[in-house]
Design a protein around this motif. Sequence first.
Motif, PDB file in Angstrom:
ATOM      1  N   GLU A   1      -4.221   5.514   5.098  1.00  0.00           N
ATOM      2  CA  GLU A   1      -5.327   5.688   4.161  1.00  0.00           C
ATOM      3  C   GLU A   1      -6.007   7.052   4.276  1.00  0.00           C
ATOM      4  O   GLU A   1      -6.787   7.444   3.409  1.00  0.00           O
ATOM      5  CB  GLU A   1      -6.362   4.571   4.335  1.00  0.00           C
TER       6      GLU A   1
ATOM      7  N   THR B   1      -3.183  -0.151  -3.477  1.00  0.00           N
ATOM      8  CA  THR B   1      -3.058  -1.326  -2.599  1.00  0.00           C
ATOM      9  C   THR B   1      -2.291  -2.481  -3.229  1.00  0.00           C
ATOM     10  O   THR B   1      -2.066  -3.497  -2.569  1.00  0.00           O
ATOM     11  CB  THR B   1      -4.455  -1.825  -2.190  1.00  0.00           C
TER      12      THR B   1
ATOM     13  N   ARG C   1       0.838  -1.190   0.000  1.00  0.00           N
ATOM     14  CA  ARG C   1       0.000   0.000   0.000  1.00  0.00           C
ATOM     15  C   ARG C   1       0.883   1.253   0.000  1.00  0.00           C
ATOM     16  O   ARG C   1       1.905   1.298   0.686  1.00  0.00           O
ATOM     17  CB  ARG C   1      -0.904   0.016   1.229  1.00  0.00           C
TER      18      ARG C   1
ATOM     19  N   LEU D   1      -5.093   5.913  -2.266  1.00  0.00           N
ATOM     20  CA  LEU D   1      -4.377   4.774  -1.696  1.00  0.00           C
ATOM     21  C   LEU D   1      -4.310   3.653  -2.715  1.00  0.00           C
ATOM     22  O   LEU D   1      -5.341   3.075  -3.087  1.00  0.00           O
ATOM     23  CB  LEU D   1      -5.077   4.291  -0.425  1.00  0.00           C
TER      24      LEU D   1
END
Length: 334
Positions: A312, A19, A2, A17
């Motif tokens: 996040e 991932t 991430r 964000l």
Amino acid sequence: MRAIVQDRYGGPEVLRLATDLPVPTAGPGEVQVRVHAASVNAADWHTMRGMPRAARLMAPKQFGRSGPTRRERGQDFAGEVTGLGPGVGDFAVGDEVYGEVGLTAAHGAFAEYTTVAAANVAHKPGGLSFEEAAAMPLAADTALQGMKDLGHTHAGQTVLIIGASGGVGTFAVQLAKSYGATVTAVGSAGSAELLRSLGADEVLDYRAQDFAALGRRWDIVFDLSGTYSLGRLRRALAPDGTLVLSGGGNPHDGGFFGPMSVNIGALFADRFTKQHLVTLQEHPDRAHLDELRELAESGVLRPVIQHRYRLEDAADALRHHEDEPALGKIVLVI
């Protein structure tokens, strides 16, 4: 892996964000770090917004035409070494470290893993958490260069720190006091108690008191705001004093040059005055990180953390940094 990335210039809304990024591998002279914490700096919104616009022409390794050359955001970090590139003998896997990736590095610090030149990494200060250590590299190094390397601060001097309640300013106040100076701190109304606890002898509320209209002059003026004209700053400076410019300006001013116009003016004016007018360009440096570690371990420096966010929520962290009065550093916990 991430990480916080962006594909175009803009405000915090352009951050997202990712991932599924591959974990970066340390190249020659690099270390791979599992990042436990990272901190937010003015450099992050400058890069995020591509501002001032003149920087897009002057720093093509950092600024592309429509977005930053490096998609991953973040400068400061603290974490654990998980890999060593060829030629690195200063660290071992498992070492707790802190440092700064640099503005033109391939990978950012708002990520679970990053790679960074070993020369920009040092062992984490003992007694500090990862979050506290992550708050130090860029901000504390800027303060160290401003107060020591350029300002040459020493006992008996008077120092005016503008923007004292921010990340760099809170370190600068502590350093100036440790060198024996008398410190006047300019900050927001709600920062007075904090700044006095860090050693400031006097606190001025920038909304209520104009330092340039007080009829006083300081030996060193350290401007971390980037919002004052060169003339106003020089009026507060002793005839043979030192002005250190390191302010990032306002993310919402929209100017083409931003604070660079003051820096350019200082470059020319310095040739014709006994006042010393200098612009600070912070750069990652192992020697400075080692010095900062010693200062933290001896109790001279302590990081001030205003707020913690999750990785996040990095967009909210940048928004907070841009829009609310600073009281130390904002940290991402990863």
